[in-house]
Design an enzyme around this catalytic site. Structure first.
Site, PDB file in Angstrom:
ATOM      1  N   ARG A 171       2.004   1.482  -4.301  1.00  0.00           N
ATOM      2  CA  ARG A 171       2.668   0.819  -3.172  1.00  0.00           C
ATOM      3  C   ARG A 171       2.734  -0.697  -3.379  1.00  0.00           C
ATOM      4  O   ARG A 171       3.555  -1.365  -2.764  1.00  0.00           O
ATOM      5  CB  ARG A 171       1.908   1.086  -1.863  1.00  0.00           C
ATOM      6  CG  ARG A 171       1.961   2.521  -1.370  1.00  0.00           C
ATOM      7  CD  ARG A 171       1.022   2.736  -0.194  1.00  0.00           C
ATOM      8  NE  ARG A 171       1.245   1.868   0.942  1.00  0.00           N
ATOM      9  CZ  ARG A 171       2.147   2.068   1.903  1.00  0.00           C
ATOM     10  NH1 ARG A 171       2.925   3.119   1.851  1.00  0.00           N
ATOM     11  NH2 ARG A 171       2.284   1.231   2.904  1.00  0.00           N
ATOM     12  N   ARG A 175       3.475  -9.232  -9.637  1.00  0.00           N
ATOM     13  CA  ARG A 175       4.645 -10.082  -9.924  1.00  0.00           C
ATOM     14  C   ARG A 175       4.273 -11.233 -10.841  1.00  0.00           C
ATOM     15  O   ARG A 175       3.242 -11.881 -10.638  1.00  0.00           O
ATOM     16  CB  ARG A 175       5.203 -10.650  -8.620  1.00  0.00           C
ATOM     17  CG  ARG A 175       5.584  -9.588  -7.638  1.00  0.00           C
ATOM     18  CD  ARG A 175       6.742 -10.048  -6.765  1.00  0.00           C
ATOM     19  NE  ARG A 175       6.997  -9.022  -5.758  1.00  0.00           N
ATOM     20  CZ  ARG A 175       6.583  -9.112  -4.502  1.00  0.00           C
ATOM     21  NH1 ARG A 175       5.942 -10.179  -4.085  1.00  0.00           N
ATOM     22  NH2 ARG A 175       6.840  -8.143  -3.655  1.00  0.00           N
ATOM     23  N   ARG A 247      -8.319   9.201   7.665  1.00  0.00           N
ATOM     24  CA  ARG A 247      -9.104   7.999   7.942  1.00  0.00           C
ATOM     25  C   ARG A 247      -8.650   7.472   9.296  1.00  0.00           C
ATOM     26  O   ARG A 247      -7.449   7.484   9.619  1.00  0.00           O
ATOM     27  CB  ARG A 247      -8.863   6.912   6.871  1.00  0.00           C
ATOM     28  CG  ARG A 247      -9.274   7.339   5.493  1.00  0.00           C
ATOM     29  CD  ARG A 247     -10.753   7.534   5.345  1.00  0.00           C
ATOM     30  NE  ARG A 247     -11.473   6.260   5.251  1.00  0.00           N
ATOM     31  CZ  ARG A 247     -12.789   6.163   5.251  1.00  0.00           C
ATOM     32  NH1 ARG A 247     -13.544   7.264   5.387  1.00  0.00           N
ATOM     33  NH2 ARG A 247     -13.376   4.997   5.138  1.00  0.00           N
ATOM     34  N   ARG A 277      -9.856  -6.014   6.805  1.00  0.00           N
ATOM     35  CA  ARG A 277      -8.981  -7.169   7.011  1.00  0.00           C
ATOM     36  C   ARG A 277      -9.102  -7.691   8.432  1.00  0.00           C
ATOM     37  O   ARG A 277      -9.621  -6.987   9.318  1.00  0.00           O
ATOM     38  CB  ARG A 277      -7.530  -6.810   6.685  1.00  0.00           C
ATOM     39  CG  ARG A 277      -6.970  -5.648   7.477  1.00  0.00           C
ATOM     40  CD  ARG A 277      -5.569  -5.274   6.975  1.00  0.00           C
ATOM     41  NE  ARG A 277      -5.044  -4.117   7.673  1.00  0.00           N
ATOM     42  CZ  ARG A 277      -3.880  -3.538   7.420  1.00  0.00           C
ATOM     43  NH1 ARG A 277      -3.094  -4.006   6.479  1.00  0.00           N
ATOM     44  NH2 ARG A 277      -3.481  -2.485   8.106  1.00  0.00           N
ATOM     45  N   GLU A 298     -10.684  -5.137  11.267  1.00  0.00           N
ATOM     46  CA  GLU A 298     -10.297  -3.737  11.069  1.00  0.00           C
ATOM     47  C   GLU A 298     -11.317  -3.022  10.188  1.00  0.00           C
ATOM     48  O   GLU A 298     -11.605  -3.476   9.085  1.00  0.00           O
ATOM     49  CB  GLU A 298      -8.912  -3.747  10.415  1.00  0.00           C
ATOM     50  CG  GLU A 298      -8.141  -2.492  10.573  1.00  0.00           C
ATOM     51  CD  GLU A 298      -6.690  -2.649  10.088  1.00  0.00           C
ATOM     52  OE1 GLU A 298      -5.997  -3.591  10.534  1.00  0.00           O
ATOM     53  OE2 GLU A 298      -6.278  -1.840   9.251  1.00  0.00           O
ATOM     54  N   TYR A 346       1.642   9.960   4.148  1.00  0.00           N
ATOM     55  CA  TYR A 346       1.508   8.514   4.355  1.00  0.00           C
ATOM     56  C   TYR A 346       2.933   7.959   4.418  1.00  0.00           C
ATOM     57  O   TYR A 346       3.570   7.776   3.382  1.00  0.00           O
ATOM     58  CB  TYR A 346       0.753   7.974   3.137  1.00  0.00           C
ATOM     59  CG  TYR A 346       0.229   6.549   3.127  1.00  0.00           C
ATOM     60  CD1 TYR A 346       0.622   5.590   4.048  1.00  0.00           C
ATOM     61  CD2 TYR A 346      -0.674   6.160   2.150  1.00  0.00           C
ATOM     62  CE1 TYR A 346       0.116   4.296   3.985  1.00  0.00           C
ATOM     63  CE2 TYR A 346      -1.190   4.872   2.083  1.00  0.00           C
ATOM     64  CZ  TYR A 346      -0.786   3.951   3.001  1.00  0.00           C
ATOM     65  OH  TYR A 346      -1.292   2.665   2.930  1.00  0.00           O
ATOM     66  N   ASP A 348       5.938   5.195   5.727  1.00  0.00           N
ATOM     67  CA  ASP A 348       6.320   3.917   6.324  1.00  0.00           C
ATOM     68  C   ASP A 348       7.339   4.189   7.444  1.00  0.00           C
ATOM     69  O   ASP A 348       7.966   5.252   7.487  1.00  0.00           O
ATOM     70  CB  ASP A 348       6.936   3.007   5.260  1.00  0.00           C
ATOM     71  CG  ASP A 348       5.866   2.433   4.326  1.00  0.00           C
ATOM     72  OD1 ASP A 348       4.708   2.315   4.759  1.00  0.00           O
ATOM     73  OD2 ASP A 348       6.193   2.107   3.170  1.00  0.00           O
TER      74      ASP A 348
HETATM   75  N1  UDP Z   1      -5.361  -2.383  -1.413  1.00  0.00           N
HETATM   76  C1  UDP Z   1      -6.451  -3.019  -1.947  1.00  0.00           C
HETATM   77  N2  UDP Z   1      -6.653  -4.342  -1.653  1.00  0.00           N
HETATM   78  C2  UDP Z   1      -5.835  -5.027  -0.837  1.00  0.00           C
HETATM   79  C3  UDP Z   1      -4.711  -4.374  -0.280  1.00  0.00           C
HETATM   80  C4  UDP Z   1      -4.504  -3.035  -0.591  1.00  0.00           C
HETATM   81  O1  UDP Z   1      -7.234  -2.431  -2.663  1.00  0.00           O
HETATM   82  O2  UDP Z   1      -6.090  -6.224  -0.594  1.00  0.00           O
HETATM   83  C5  UDP Z   1      -5.167  -0.938  -1.749  1.00  0.00           C
HETATM   84  C6  UDP Z   1      -5.830  -0.041  -0.702  1.00  0.00           C
HETATM   85  O3  UDP Z   1      -6.360   1.100  -1.353  1.00  0.00           O
HETATM   86  C7  UDP Z   1      -4.670   0.347   0.182  1.00  0.00           C
HETATM   87  C8  UDP Z   1      -3.505   0.438  -0.823  1.00  0.00           C
HETATM   88  O4  UDP Z   1      -3.795  -0.613  -1.776  1.00  0.00           O
HETATM   89  O5  UDP Z   1      -4.876   1.561   0.845  1.00  0.00           O
HETATM   90  C9  UDP Z   1      -2.126   0.266  -0.231  1.00  0.00           C
HETATM   91  O6  UDP Z   1      -2.075  -0.988   0.439  1.00  0.00           O
HETATM   92  P1  UDP Z   1      -1.097  -1.265   1.662  1.00  0.00           P
HETATM   93  O7  UDP Z   1      -1.150  -2.713   1.950  1.00  0.00           O
HETATM   94  O8  UDP Z   1       0.226  -0.662   1.371  1.00  0.00           O
HETATM   95  O9  UDP Z   1      -1.830  -0.469   2.837  1.00  0.00           O
HETATM   96  P2  UDP Z   1      -1.468  -0.336   4.415  1.00  0.00           P
HETATM   97  O10 UDP Z   1      -0.902  -1.647   4.875  1.00  0.00           O
HETATM   98  O11 UDP Z   1      -0.512   0.817   4.520  1.00  0.00           O
HETATM   99  O12 UDP Z   1      -2.807  -0.049   5.029  1.00  0.00           O
END
Ligand code: UDP
Length: 378
Positions: A171, A175, A247, A277, A298, A346, A348
């Site tokens: 996901r 870059r 989860r 976060r 969170e 999962y 979007d």
């Molecule tokens: N992830 C991570 N560190 C970060 C952000 C994301 O390890 O700082 C991993 C984590 O396993 C997460 C996945 O990347 O579930 C996908 O991230 P995304 O931001 O798409 O998650 P969402 O916003 O859907 O919770």
């Protein structure tokens, strides 16, 4: 014809609207006291800030039809998701980009140099990454993996990254330029008055009746020609084969006089920080101005039966149970399982809307021969 929709989230609202526009009588039952499911937004009475009550939702898509659809029901304002992460006593930019790499390694590399440098860090013996960990080690190497992904992922998913599929990390892009927009889609924005106002407008049609605070019971299904069910798939069967694993999230709300963190989303990459976060909701509406601030810390944990399911786990054990439910469902008729919970995926928001539009179109064309699932769960 009279159709019942279970759940007034994006799937239910979009399907309901399309069917009502075709002249079908639509009833929607929603267990909660509000519409919009987990993208529900509500103004905080204490700070005046628009809250993303069930955590942040940022609309992004490459699907022009879906973008035009949401713009029919809400004014979307520009929003770029510029996520930061704190790790090893420093703040870095996400997704991993040239700034992150240069800052992390204290270098001043240009794009090609950084690409070559990261390739040297990467484990090139992994040719076909299957797990989250293999994907990370193959594409960013152990240093960046450990600083940004390992701890966060253990907190988020409650298992080792070696047990998770590579698709979760896929996901996120890597870059080799300074582009720090988290998403790379043609269309991106936030509804000016929040998602709940948007969903209320989608549902505002003479052919639609919405009953809030009304849990669904399967005995109601027989009163309708067809049911679109966006609740949890295992819930339809009263969990008779067991619970599909999810989860859930706990949000620790707090307020602050001023600007607490200067951005909407600050991730915490290390396992020693218990939350994944912190989100500062006023930054999701940058066109508004508020002195006070409201934030969420969170925390992710295993979902117990009375918790709100957020992320389907979909590991081997859950997929086996899912397969059992899917074959169980083959005996059902006059029902279509839709959306994130109905198909245990999962999803979007844009994909949810795309599938809802397609499911409604299929139903209008095929009636009761509509497939059992809006999209195959497996
Ligand atoms: N992830 C991570 N560190 C970060 C952000 C994301 O390890 O700082 C991993 C984590 O396993 C997460 C996945 O990347 O579930 C996908 O991230 P995304 O931001 O798409 O998650 P969402 O916003 O859907 O919770």
């Amino acid at each position: 014809m009279h159709v019942l929709l279970v759940g007034a989230g994006l799937s239910g609202a979009v399907i309901g609207r399309r069917l009502a526009e075709a002249g079908i009588d639509v009833t929607i039952v929603e267990a909660r006291d509000h519409v919009a499911g987990n993208c529900h937004t509500e103004r905080c009475t204490e700070t005046g800030v628009m809250m993303h009550v069930y955590g942040p939702h940022i609309f992004h898509t490459d699907d022009e039809e879906v973008w035009n659809y949401v713009n029919r029901f809400a004014q979307f304002l520009p929003f770029k998701n510029r996520v930061k992460t704190t790790s090893k006593g420093q703040v870095f930019s996400l997704p991993i980009n040239l700034h992150t790499i240069n800052q992390f390694y204290r270098k001043t590399m240009r794009p090609d140099e950084a690409r070559e440098f990261i390739e040297q860090q990467a484990d090139t013996s992994i040719t076909d990454p299957q797990t989250f960990e293999e994907q990370a080690l193959r594409f960013v190497g152990p240093d960046l993996y450990e600083a940004f992904f390992k701890g966060y992922t253990i907190k988020q998913w409650g298992v080792q990254p070696s047990e998770l599929p590579a698709s979760i990390l896929q996901r996120l892009p890597v870059r080799f330029n300074y582009e720090d927009n988290y998403f790379f889609h043609k269309f991106q924005g936030m509804p000016q008055d929040g998602y709940t106002a948007m969903v209320e407008r989608i549902l505002d049609h003479d052919g639609i009746t919405v009953h809030l605070s009304t849990p669904f019971s399967r005995s109601q299904a027989g009163n309708y020609d067809h049911v679109f069910y966006s609740g949890p798939l295992d819930g339809w069967f009263d969990y008779e084969l067991g619970h599909l694993g999810y989860r859930t999230l706990d949000f620790e709300r707090f307020t602050y006089d001023g600007d607490y963190q200067g951005c909407a989303v600050m991730n915490y990459g290390e396992e020693s920080v218990p939350y994944t976060r912190i989100t500062e909701h006023k930054h999701f509406s940058p066109w508004e101005s508020h002195d006070k601030s409201v934030l969420y810390r969170e925390y992710a944990r295993a979902c117990a039966p009375d918790d709100i399911p957020y992320y389907p786990i979909r590991q081997v054990k859950e997929k086996a149970l899912l397969a059992d439910y899917v074959s169980h469902a083959q005996q059902e008729s006059h029902v279509t399982f839709v959306g994130r919970l109905g198909t245990y995926r999962y999803l979007d928001m844009d994909v949810t809307i795309r599938e809802a539009l397609d499911t409604a179109a299929t139903f209008l064309a095929q009636g009761p021969d509509t497939p059992l699932f809006s999209n195959p769960p497996l």
